[in-house]
Design a protein around this motif. Structure first.
Motif, PDB file in Angstrom:
ATOM      1  N   GLY A  97       2.295 -18.395 -47.751  1.00 14.62           N
ATOM      2  CA  GLY A  97       1.649 -18.132 -49.070  1.00 14.62           C
ATOM      3  C   GLY A  97       1.252 -19.427 -49.792  1.00 14.62           C
ATOM      4  N   ILE A  98       0.559 -20.160 -49.187  1.00 17.13           N
ATOM      5  CA  ILE A  98       0.008 -21.629 -49.474  1.00 17.13           C
ATOM      6  C   ILE A  98      -0.869 -21.393 -50.620  1.00 17.13           C
ATOM      7  CG2 ILE A  98      -1.194 -23.877 -48.847  1.00 17.13           C
ATOM      8  CD1 ILE A  98       1.694 -23.463 -47.544  1.00 17.13           C
ATOM      9  N   GLU A  99      -0.446 -22.278 -51.741  1.00 13.78           N
ATOM     10  CA  GLU A  99      -1.265 -22.104 -52.815  1.00 13.78           C
ATOM     11  C   GLU A  99      -2.129 -23.584 -53.068  1.00 13.78           C
ATOM     12  OE1 GLU A  99       1.382 -19.807 -56.070  1.00 13.78           O
ATOM     13  OE2 GLU A  99       2.531 -21.562 -54.798  1.00 13.78           O
ATOM     14  N   ALA A 100      -1.655 -24.634 -52.463  1.00 21.24           N
ATOM     15  CA  ALA A 100      -2.344 -25.895 -52.259  1.00 21.24           C
ATOM     16  C   ALA A 100      -2.341 -26.689 -51.032  1.00 21.24           C
ATOM     17  CB  ALA A 100      -1.831 -26.646 -53.491  1.00 21.24           C
ATOM     18  N   VAL A 101      -3.435 -27.212 -50.793  1.00 18.50           N
ATOM     19  CA  VAL A 101      -3.704 -27.992 -49.449  1.00 18.50           C
ATOM     20  C   VAL A 101      -3.755 -29.509 -49.941  1.00 18.50           C
ATOM     21  CG1 VAL A 101      -5.045 -28.461 -47.514  1.00 18.50           C
ATOM     22  CG2 VAL A 101      -4.782 -26.106 -48.265  1.00 18.50           C
ATOM     23  N   VAL A 102      -2.934 -30.269 -49.390  1.00 20.33           N
ATOM     24  CA  VAL A 102      -3.152 -31.845 -49.225  1.00 20.33           C
ATOM     25  C   VAL A 102      -3.381 -32.264 -47.873  1.00 20.33           C
ATOM     26  CG1 VAL A 102      -2.243 -34.097 -49.664  1.00 20.33           C
ATOM     27  CG2 VAL A 102      -1.617 -32.383 -51.156  1.00 20.33           C
ATOM     28  N   HIS A 103      -4.575 -32.633 -47.592  1.00 21.65           N
ATOM     29  CA  HIS A 103      -5.103 -32.869 -46.128  1.00 21.65           C
ATOM     30  C   HIS A 103      -5.262 -34.204 -45.890  1.00 21.65           C
ATOM     31  CE1 HIS A 103      -7.132 -32.863 -42.488  1.00 21.65           C
ATOM     32  NE2 HIS A 103      -8.310 -32.709 -43.023  1.00 21.65           N
ATOM     33  N   ALA A 104      -4.114 -34.995 -45.319  1.00 21.53           N
ATOM     34  CA  ALA A 104      -3.903 -36.381 -45.017  1.00 21.53           C
ATOM     35  C   ALA A 104      -4.156 -36.697 -43.511  1.00 21.53           C
ATOM     36  CB  ALA A 104      -2.677 -36.847 -45.757  1.00 21.53           C
ATOM     37  N   ALA A 105      -3.989 -35.479 -42.756  1.00 20.60           N
ATOM     38  CA  ALA A 105      -4.086 -35.778 -41.492  1.00 20.60           C
ATOM     39  C   ALA A 105      -5.556 -36.274 -41.099  1.00 20.60           C
ATOM     40  CB  ALA A 105      -3.950 -34.401 -40.724  1.00 20.60           C
ATOM     41  N   ALA A 106      -5.483 -37.159 -40.134  1.00 18.53           N
ATOM     42  CA  ALA A 106      -6.800 -37.976 -39.661  1.00 18.53           C
ATOM     43  C   ALA A 106      -6.579 -38.673 -38.502  1.00 18.53           C
ATOM     44  CB  ALA A 106      -7.595 -38.688 -40.621  1.00 18.53           C
ATOM     45  N   ARG A 107      -7.650 -38.911 -37.741  1.00 15.97           N
ATOM     46  CA  ARG A 107      -7.529 -40.170 -36.686  1.00 15.97           C
ATOM     47  C   ARG A 107      -8.007 -41.052 -37.583  1.00 15.97           C
ATOM     48  NH1 ARG A 107      -4.091 -39.278 -33.099  1.00 15.97           N
ATOM     49  NH2 ARG A 107      -4.505 -37.591 -31.615  1.00 15.97           N
ATOM     50  N   HIS A 108      -7.261 -42.423 -37.590  1.00 12.42           N
ATOM     51  CA  HIS A 108      -7.667 -43.392 -38.338  1.00 12.42           C
ATOM     52  C   HIS A 108      -8.138 -44.583 -37.645  1.00 12.42           C
ATOM     53  CE1 HIS A 108      -5.441 -41.926 -41.871  1.00 12.42           C
ATOM     54  NE2 HIS A 108      -4.488 -41.397 -40.857  1.00 12.42           N
ATOM     55  N   LYS A 109      -8.742 -45.813 -38.342  1.00 11.52           N
ATOM     56  CA  LYS A 109      -9.532 -46.875 -37.775  1.00 11.52           C
ATOM     57  C   LYS A 109      -8.655 -47.500 -36.606  1.00 11.52           C
ATOM     58  CE  LYS A 109     -11.440 -51.162 -39.094  1.00 11.52           C
ATOM     59  NZ  LYS A 109     -11.514 -52.281 -40.222  1.00 11.52           N
ATOM     60  N   PRO A 110      -7.302 -47.529 -36.210  1.00 11.92           N
ATOM     61  CA  PRO A 110      -6.825 -48.029 -35.198  1.00 11.92           C
ATOM     62  C   PRO A 110      -6.986 -47.362 -33.950  1.00 11.92           C
ATOM     63  CG  PRO A 110      -5.175 -48.302 -37.061  1.00 11.92           C
ATOM     64  CD  PRO A 110      -6.572 -47.517 -37.501  1.00 11.92           C
ATOM     65  N   HIS A 111      -7.257 -45.804 -34.271  1.00 14.54           N
ATOM     66  CA  HIS A 111      -7.333 -45.217 -33.104  1.00 14.54           C
ATOM     67  C   HIS A 111      -8.837 -45.460 -32.339  1.00 14.54           C
ATOM     68  CE1 HIS A 111      -4.364 -42.398 -35.354  1.00 14.54           C
ATOM     69  NE2 HIS A 111      -3.729 -43.059 -34.587  1.00 14.54           N
ATOM     70  N   ILE A 112      -9.547 -46.068 -33.011  1.00 11.44           N
ATOM     71  CA  ILE A 112     -10.928 -46.233 -32.212  1.00 11.44           C
ATOM     72  C   ILE A 112     -10.818 -46.819 -30.924  1.00 11.44           C
ATOM     73  CG2 ILE A 112     -13.090 -47.762 -32.508  1.00 11.44           C
ATOM     74  CD1 ILE A 112     -12.737 -47.424 -35.512  1.00 11.44           C
ATOM     75  N   GLU A 113      -9.738 -47.873 -30.812  1.00  6.58           N
ATOM     76  CA  GLU A 113      -9.324 -48.486 -29.593  1.00  6.58           C
ATOM     77  C   GLU A 113      -8.706 -47.869 -28.514  1.00  6.58           C
ATOM     78  OE1 GLU A 113     -10.540 -51.502 -29.093  1.00  6.58           O
ATOM     79  OE2 GLU A 113     -11.226 -51.691 -31.107  1.00  6.58           O
ATOM     80  N   THR A 114      -8.269 -46.394 -29.037  1.00  4.04           N
ATOM     81  CA  THR A 114      -7.478 -45.678 -28.043  1.00  4.04           C
ATOM     82  C   THR A 114      -7.719 -44.163 -27.802  1.00  4.04           C
ATOM     83  OG1 THR A 114      -5.863 -45.055 -29.838  1.00  4.04           O
ATOM     84  CG2 THR A 114      -5.295 -47.072 -28.432  1.00  4.04           C
ATOM     85  N   HIS A 115      -8.810 -43.700 -28.712  1.00  6.31           N
ATOM     86  CA  HIS A 115      -9.230 -42.491 -28.809  1.00  6.31           C
ATOM     87  C   HIS A 115     -10.924 -42.516 -28.741  1.00  6.31           C
ATOM     88  CE1 HIS A 115      -5.388 -41.705 -30.151  1.00  6.31           C
ATOM     89  NE2 HIS A 115      -5.356 -40.563 -29.764  1.00  6.31           N
ATOM     90  N   ASP A 116     -11.524 -41.611 -27.998  1.00  3.14           N
ATOM     91  CA  ASP A 116     -12.824 -41.154 -27.943  1.00  3.14           C
ATOM     92  C   ASP A 116     -13.522 -40.654 -29.318  1.00  3.14           C
ATOM     93  OD1 ASP A 116     -12.755 -38.617 -27.620  1.00  3.14           O
ATOM     94  OD2 ASP A 116     -12.855 -38.844 -25.335  1.00  3.14           O
ATOM     95  N   ASN A 117     -14.848 -40.803 -29.331  1.00  4.84           N
ATOM     96  CA  ASN A 117     -15.499 -40.297 -30.467  1.00  4.84           C
ATOM     97  C   ASN A 117     -15.287 -38.707 -30.679  1.00  4.84           C
ATOM     98  OD1 ASN A 117     -16.705 -42.800 -30.922  1.00  4.84           O
ATOM     99  ND2 ASN A 117     -18.507 -42.394 -30.259  1.00  4.84           N
ATOM    100  N   SER A 118     -15.248 -38.192 -29.619  1.00  3.19           N
ATOM    101  CA  SER A 118     -15.158 -36.566 -29.728  1.00  3.19           C
ATOM    102  C   SER A 118     -13.865 -36.344 -30.544  1.00  3.19           C
ATOM    103  CB  SER A 118     -15.173 -36.084 -28.362  1.00  3.19           C
ATOM    104  OG  SER A 118     -14.098 -36.476 -27.639  1.00  3.19           O
ATOM    105  N   GLU A 119     -12.713 -37.123 -30.245  1.00  2.00           N
ATOM    106  CA  GLU A 119     -11.352 -36.890 -30.680  1.00  2.00           C
ATOM    107  C   GLU A 119     -11.367 -37.163 -32.482  1.00  2.00           C
ATOM    108  OE1 GLU A 119      -6.905 -36.206 -30.952  1.00  2.00           O
ATOM    109  OE2 GLU A 119      -8.523 -35.456 -29.632  1.00  2.00           O
TER     110      GLU A 119
END
Length: 304
Positions: free
Chosen positions: A58-80
């Motif tokens: 019964g979610i009433e509010a969403v705080v969307h803080a999940a992300a691939r961040h800048k440091p992940h540029i070195e370890t994850h490809d663009n599609s991620e």
């Protein structure tokens, strides 16, 4: 409220989830990594999971803080980056406005990084005559890496869903609050603590203040409807300082904080020779009613 917090095992999530619970909210953390602040182990990329947990809890509010961040540029490809930062945001928005949804506010954690073009990044090297004063009116926005591009795309999805569905959405462009060492070209090599202290003048906040800004946004979202805010410690500077900040930052800082040099000398610290950008968090103070508790003055007080 019954609040979904994505990225709940991250640096911000670990602080935000307990903060919201102290206010009496029922908080459900979603993150691919298990942790004490994560109730559901999974990804925002999994839309079926997102929809199911929104309905079941019964979610009433969403705080969307999940992300691939800048440091992940070195370890994850663009599609991620596209999958998590763009598709993941779209999944949450679509489930938030799906029939039967109880969601009536959505807070998106964005980044000031998307405001830094290569021209700004080059600063004095690129022939700039003064530091860049950055507020929410800065345009055009020309992110210089996949992180910034995907966060910008996610912001546009938020704008679109507010326009189409009138879902109250606030975007918080946070400056630096992560604990990792700085990657700035003018970082103080001998002391990461010194570097971070300097940054409270123009581009940093504590993780506690970052969490508190989300609390403020949750309280104001329905009133404001849609808006975007830079969230950073209040700078002591004004646009009139920008020319001198680029060529002699220590002198400008000394005008505002005459005792800083003595405190720095005791620790063997130094100020940046040049400051090439300043984030102005004035709009968050005026419209969101939020001001960071920790700034450069508080840093100096702790040194004293």
């Amino acid at each position: 409220m019954r609040i979904l917090v994505t990225g709940s095992s991250g640096w911000l999530g670990q602080t935000l989830v307990p903060r919201l619970r102290r206010d009496g909210h029922a908080v459900f953390g979603l993150d691919p990594e298990p942790g004490p602040t994560t109730a559901i182990v999974g990804s925002v990329v999994d839309r079926a999971l997102v929809g199911r947990l929104m309905r079941e809890h019964g979610i009433e509010a969403v705080v969307h803080a999940a992300a691939r961040h800048k440091p992940h540029i070195e370890t994850h490809d663009n599609s991620e980056f596209v999958a998590v930062n763009v598709q993941g945001t779209l999944n949450l928005l679509e489930e938030a406005v799906a029939p039967g949804s109880r969601v009536d506010r959505f807070i998106f954690t964005s980044t000031t990084s998307l405001m830094i073009s290569q021209r700004i990044r080059d600063g004095k090297v690129g022939g700039a005559k003064e530091a860049t004063w950055i507020d929410e009116t800065l345009s055009p926005l020309e992110p210089r890496n996949i992180y910034g591009v995907t966060k910008r795309a996610a912001e546009e999805l938020c704008r679109l869903f507010n326009h189409l569905h009138r879902l109250p959405i606030l975007i918080l462009r946070t400056s630096r609050f992560f604990p990792e060492a700085d990657d700035m070209a003018h970082a103080i090599a001998q002391s990461d603590e010194n570097t971070k202290a300097n940054e409270y003048l123009f581009r940093r906040l504590t993780v506690e203040d970052a969490a508190e800004s989300h609390v403020a946004a949750l309280g104001k979202a329905k009133q404001l409807g849609f808006d975007t805010f830079i969230v950073s410690s209040m700078t002591p500077f004004s646009p009139a300082d920008c020319r001198e900040l680029l060529v002699d930052a220590p002198s400008v800082v000394a005008r505002y904080f005459p005792g800083y040099r003595k405190l720095y000398e005791r620790r063997g610290w130094t100020m940046f020779d040049s400051i090439d950008r300043i984030y102005d968090a004035g709009k968050a103070r005026r419209k969101l009613g939020f001001v960071c508790r920790t700034g450069f003055g508080e840093v100096l007080a702790s040194l004293a």
